[in-house]
Design an enzyme around this catalytic site. Structure first.
Site, PDB file in Angstrom:
ATOM      1  N   ALA A  54       0.825  -1.209   0.000  1.00  0.00           N
ATOM      2  CA  ALA A  54       0.000   0.000   0.000  1.00  0.00           C
ATOM      3  C   ALA A  54       0.858   1.257   0.000  1.00  0.00           C
ATOM      4  O   ALA A  54       1.973   1.273   0.529  1.00  0.00           O
ATOM      5  CB  ALA A  54      -0.925   0.003   1.212  1.00  0.00           C
ATOM      6  N   GLY A  99       0.608  -5.664   0.654  1.00  0.00           N
ATOM      7  CA  GLY A  99      -0.342  -5.706  -0.451  1.00  0.00           C
ATOM      8  C   GLY A  99       0.263  -6.240  -1.728  1.00  0.00           C
ATOM      9  O   GLY A  99      -0.442  -6.797  -2.583  1.00  0.00           O
ATOM     10  N   GLU A 102      -0.113  -9.813  -1.492  1.00  0.00           N
ATOM     11  CA  GLU A 102      -1.543 -10.121  -1.618  1.00  0.00           C
ATOM     12  C   GLU A 102      -1.985 -10.135  -3.081  1.00  0.00           C
ATOM     13  O   GLU A 102      -2.869 -10.908  -3.456  1.00  0.00           O
ATOM     14  CB  GLU A 102      -2.371  -9.124  -0.810  1.00  0.00           C
ATOM     15  N   GLU A 122       2.675  -6.590   7.913  1.00  0.00           N
ATOM     16  CA  GLU A 122       1.742  -5.569   8.413  1.00  0.00           C
ATOM     17  C   GLU A 122       1.710  -5.454   9.930  1.00  0.00           C
ATOM     18  O   GLU A 122       1.530  -4.346  10.467  1.00  0.00           O
ATOM     19  CB  GLU A 122       0.315  -5.857   7.896  1.00  0.00           C
TER      20      GLU A 122
END
Length: 247
Positions: A54, A99, A102, A122
């Site tokens: 992110a 992310g 992900e 995270e």
């Protein structure tokens, strides 16, 4: 043929910002119904990074409502990637963190290059993976292993990721070159059959065994009336390479 989604935001190490994600989702929407595309590759054009996760600088400017909306958009985007009807392959050359990993978890096949670094760190930022990581990672590497990786925020090399099944293969050279080679192995197969096989595995693996078997039967029924199935039988009988039309 093969379609490639290129991540190319070098100034932010391919961080997932609003504009980046809008363009990504638009590309996915275009690919979903393109009958010419039989395999989708996801790769980075930025040296030493697949996707850094992110965009935390952008997120720092958001209020709580905007953060919630953006995380929801990330989750939706990766589900859209995961549900593409054709096979997807992520070529991980460089860092795939948070992310970024992900994204890769939402693809069918993951190839890691020599310089790949993979992890969900995270919890070190006092948050958790919020775009599907807590759900996809355990289904790929097992619950206990996924918990260990998330609790510690450990960053893995390509070789270690391969050993635990996080990636399908770790290569010494370019992940993208290997991903292209795998895609080319897929192309000769019947397009409808490939789509039905993917659907049967994706949906059936979320069911109990008996329900999964029944769903497999329904997917098999979809290939029976196709022209491609008859072409495959003819080609086998005539000892030639089949020419499939995807219908």
């Amino acid at each position: 043929g093969i379609s490639v989604i290129n991540f190319n935001r070098p100034e932010a190490r391919n961080a997932l910002g609003r504009r980046f994600m809008a363009e990504f989702r638009a590309a996915l929407a275009d690919l979903r119904f393109d009958q010419r595309v039989h395999v989708v590759l996801v790769r980075s054009l930025v040296d030493r990074v697949f996707c850094a996760g992110a965009d935390l600088k952008e997120r720092a400017t958001m209020n709580q409502s905007e953060v919630d909306q953006f995380v929801h958009s990330l989750r939706s985007a990766f589900s859209e990637l995961e549900s593409l009807p054709m096979p997807t392959i992520s070529a991980i050359d460089g860092a795939a963190l948070g992310g970024g990993l992900e994204v890769a978890l939402a693809t069918d096949i993951r190839i890691a290059g020599a310089g790949a670094k993979l992890g969900l760190p995270e919890t070190r930022l006092a948050i958790i993976p919020g775009a599907g990581g807590t759900q996809r990672l355990p289904r790929i590497v097992g619950v206990a292993r996924a918990k260990e990786l998330m609790f510690t925020g450990r960053i893995l090399t390509a070789q270690t990721a391969s050993q635990i099944g996080l990636v399908n293969e770790a290569v010494d050279g370019s992940a993208f070159e290997k991903a292209v080679a795998v895609a080319r192995e897929i192309l000769p197969a019947g397009p409808v059959a490939i789509k039905m096989a993917k659907l049967a595995v994706d949906k059936g693996s979320q069911m109990d065994s008996a329900s999964g078997m029944a769903f497999e039967q329904s997917c098999y029924a979809q290939v029976i009336p196709t022209e491609d199935r008859l072409e495959g039988l003819r080609a086998f009988r005539e000892k030639r390479t089949p020419v499939y039309q995807g219908r």
